[in-house]
Write an enzyme that holds these catalytic residues in place. Structure first.
Site, short mmCIF file in Angstrom:
data_model
loop_
_atom_site.label_atom_id
_atom_site.label_comp_id
_atom_site.label_asym_id
_atom_site.label_seq_id
_atom_site.Cartn_x
_atom_site.Cartn_y
_atom_site.Cartn_z
N HIS A 146 1.27 -0.94 -0.15
CA HIS A 146 0.08 0.20 0.01
C HIS A 146 0.41 1.01 0.04
CE1 HIS A 146 -4.50 -1.31 0.60
NE2 HIS A 146 -3.28 -2.54 0.86
N ASP A 178 3.61 9.39 -1.32
CA ASP A 178 2.23 9.02 -0.84
C ASP A 178 2.03 7.20 -1.73
OD1 ASP A 178 -0.30 7.83 1.43
OD2 ASP A 178 -0.53 10.10 0.86
C1 GDG Z 1 -2.26 3.56 3.32
C2 GDG Z 1 -1.15 4.27 1.66
C3 GDG Z 1 -2.71 4.41 -0.17
C4 GDG Z 1 -8.54 9.87 7.40
N1 GDG Z 1 -9.28 10.61 8.43
C5 GDG Z 1 -10.76 9.96 8.47
C6 GDG Z 1 -10.61 9.83 7.69
N2 GDG Z 1 -9.59 9.28 6.90
C7 GDG Z 1 -10.05 7.96 6.04
C8 GDG Z 1 -9.60 8.34 4.78
C9 GDG Z 1 -9.13 7.61 3.35
C10 GDG Z 1 -8.20 7.15 4.58
O1 GDG Z 1 -8.11 7.69 6.04
C11 GDG Z 1 -7.18 7.57 4.49
O2 GDG Z 1 -6.48 6.80 3.43
P1 GDG Z 1 -5.24 6.88 2.77
O3 GDG Z 1 -4.88 6.65 1.46
O4 GDG Z 1 -5.31 8.49 2.54
O5 GDG Z 1 -3.72 7.46 3.36
P2 GDG Z 1 -3.09 5.94 4.61
O6 GDG Z 1 -3.87 5.89 5.84
O7 GDG Z 1 -1.90 6.51 4.56
O8 GDG Z 1 -3.20 4.82 3.64
C12 GDG Z 1 -1.81 5.28 0.80
C13 GDG Z 1 -4.11 3.71 1.16
O9 GDG Z 1 -3.08 2.75 2.17
C14 GDG Z 1 -4.64 2.52 0.78
O10 GDG Z 1 -3.73 2.01 -0.47
O11 GDG Z 1 -3.74 5.10 -0.69
O12 GDG Z 1 -0.90 5.69 -0.05
O13 GDG Z 1 -0.15 5.48 2.88
O14 GDG Z 1 -10.11 7.07 3.20
O15 GDG Z 1 -11.52 8.80 4.18
N3 GDG Z 1 -12.55 8.52 7.76
C15 GDG Z 1 -12.76 9.12 8.34
N4 GDG Z 1 -13.18 10.28 9.03
C16 GDG Z 1 -11.21 10.71 9.92
O16 GDG Z 1 -11.06 11.69 9.95
N5 GDG Z 1 -14.35 8.54 8.31
#
Ligand code: GDG
Length: 472
Positions: free
Chosen positions: A161, A370
């Site tokens: 990821h 990322d």
């Molecule tokens: C890893 C990789 C890759 C965040 N704050 C809240 C909330 N979130 C949700 C977002 C999104 C998820 O969490 C975060 O996903 P990201 O992809 O932006 O980042 P990572 O957690 O670092 O994920 C990344 C991912 O895995 C998938 O392969 O894209 O590069 O680092 O869905 O919306 N959700 C809620 N409240 C929050 O305050 N409900």
């Protein structure tokens, strides 16, 4: 192919997150896996987040809808060495090319290997010969090699990821040769972007790995072969459209919108992590306020940053750095009736979040590195196609490989980010619609179902593997 297969899908990740009612979970892996399992069902195996001093027993199994959640506990040493230690103080920073954050301890590496062996033993107790196994993320690189050593011949795939570092970065990590060797015990290795696949290939010519590329996505390993390919994770577009729409009528969202008093909303949502470029983002916003003084009273930056990995020093430090930076900027620019940054150090429910995305004129997603970044994709999916907002996106996020109609910026360049936000705020409606339509089409094509289906199909296409690399 997968639809016709009735073989059981076993998903393995470090942490298993039971779905919560309001979907408050913050974390891309959790969001992605839950969405992938929603339609087809299967088993999700991993750590339940609890610590115990007893030898952990067989997995606890809880069934919700069509998913069996099979979980185990870890002990304090496992948590410190495998999770906080080698996984998050060594592998996380190297994968994000942030080598100065690496803190290596040989005992942590031992813990990493020990817990992977533990995962293999516990998983073995629930495996059936026909199961296909899909392992997720950097915590569990050696898991397939452990399972092979225990005699399992099931198809096993691995999805990363986070970004895959080039060999020149990876070689800084003690144990990198072991990681590369054990990685080759998988049948399929998946990455988010062509950049990650290319970085993986830089490792194959090194003598520490006994592997050789056969074609763009096939690699010869120890007498057999594996598939290494690009599987960009996506989002459930219709689900986000529905949530964002429903949220518009909610009291919570309406009161947030009223509190803006007609000002433009700029939104950032990130787990509180040094890879997300949060300090740089706040400083870029400060530059925006300096450069465009007329805009000052018209803008609000809402930065939502739920804490993660609390108790790890670097994470506690970034948290206090952000508190100081947002406080200083607010102190410098605030008026009696206006505060430029609203900084929320907590998670909010998913429906409200999608509603906020829809209301925000600009989404700022500016990580310093990322793997993909699902927030970028969610922001686009949540927009009103008739009057969409604009995404300002770091070129160092995997999402930039697909979302090329965003305003692409370098997160280290404050002026470029500030000008990018200003450009977004001033973009004519027609151009906003065109850019949004193009990115939405990409999101629909590479959605969460396509991600799961393509990966599982690759895994089912396995024909033959040779002698598996050992774990010694
Ligand atoms: C890893 C990789 C890759 C965040 N704050 C809240 C909330 N979130 C949700 C977002 C999104 C998820 O969490 C975060 O996903 P990201 O992809 O932006 O980042 P990572 O957690 O670092 O994920 C990344 C991912 O895995 C998938 O392969 O894209 O590069 O680092 O869905 O919306 N959700 C809620 N409240 C929050 O305050 N409900």
């Amino acid at each position: 192919m997968t639809d016709k297969s009735d073989r059981r899908l076993i998903i393995v990740s470090n942490r298993v997150a039971m779905p919560r009612k309001n979907g408050a979970a913050a974390g891309g892996l959790t969001v992605g896996i839950l969405a992938a399992l929603k339609d087809q069902g299967g088993v999700w195996f991993g750590w339940n987040g609890r610590l115990t001093d007893r030898e952990s027993g067989p997995p606890d199994i809880v069934t919700r809808d069509n998913i069996d959640f099979a979980t185990i506990s870890l002990n304090q040493a496992d948590y410190e060495q495998y999770y906080n230690g080698y996984s998050n103080k060594v592998l996380w920073p190297v994968c994000h090319y942030l080598l100065d954050f690496i803190q290596y301890d040989a005992a942590d590496f031992d813990g990493y290997r020990r817990v992977n062996a533990l995962f293999a033993r516990k998983l073995a107790s629930i495996l059936e010969p026909d199961d296909i196994i899909w392992v997720h993320d950097y915590h569990l690189i050696p898991l397939a090699a452990e399972l092979r050593a225990a005699g399992f011949d099931n198809p096993i795939g691995f999805f990363l990821h986070v970004p895959f570092p080039s060999y020149e970065a990876l070689r800084a990590v003690p144990g990198h040769d072991y990681l590369l060797r054990t990685l080759c015990a998988y049948d399929v290795i998946g990455f988010h972007t062509p950049r990650d696949l290319a970085a993986f290939k830089t490792c194959l010519s090194e003598p520490v790995v006994d592997a050789e590329p056969l074609s763009d996505n096939r690699v010869a390993v120890a007498g057999g072969e594996l598939i290494a390919d690009v599987f960009p994770i996506g989002v459930d577009v219709d689900d986000i459209v529905e949530l964002a729409g429903k949220a518009q009528g909610s009291k919570k969202l309406r009161s947030m919108v009223e509190s803006l008093n007609g000002r433009e909303l700029i939104i950032g949502v990130d787990r509180l992590d040094y890879s997300k470029g949060l300090t740089q983002r706040l400083l870029s916003y400060e530059r925006l306020l300096e450069k465009y003084p007329n805009a000052q009273n018209d803008l609000v930056l809402m930065q939502i940053a739920p804490p993660t990995r609390t108790g790890v020093r670097t994470y506690d430090e970034i948290r206090s750095e952000l508190e100081q930076t947002s406080g200083r900027i607010n102190g410098r620019f605030s008026e009696a009736d206006w505060v430029p940054i609203r900084y929320l150090n907590k998670g909010i429910d998913r429906k409200t979040l999608m509603g906020m995305f829809r209301h925000a004129a600009v989404g700022v997603v500016t990580p310093v590195r990322d793997g993909m970044n699902l927030v970028a994709k969610e922001y686009i999916a949540a927009q009103d196609p008739a009057d969409p907002g604009v995404l300002v996106l770091s070129g160092l996020a995997g999402a930039a490989c697909e979302l090329d109609q965003a305003i692409i910026v370098n997160p280290y360049d404050r002026d470029e980010v500030a000008d990018g936000i200003a450009h977004a705020l001033n973009m004519p409606l027609e151009e906003r619609r065109e850019r949004h339509a193009s990115m939405l089409a990409t999101l629909r094509q590479n959605d969460i179902t396509a991600w799961r289906t393509r990966f599982v199909d690759a895994l089912l296409s396995r024909t033959h593997r040779g002698a598996a690399p050992g774990v010694a």
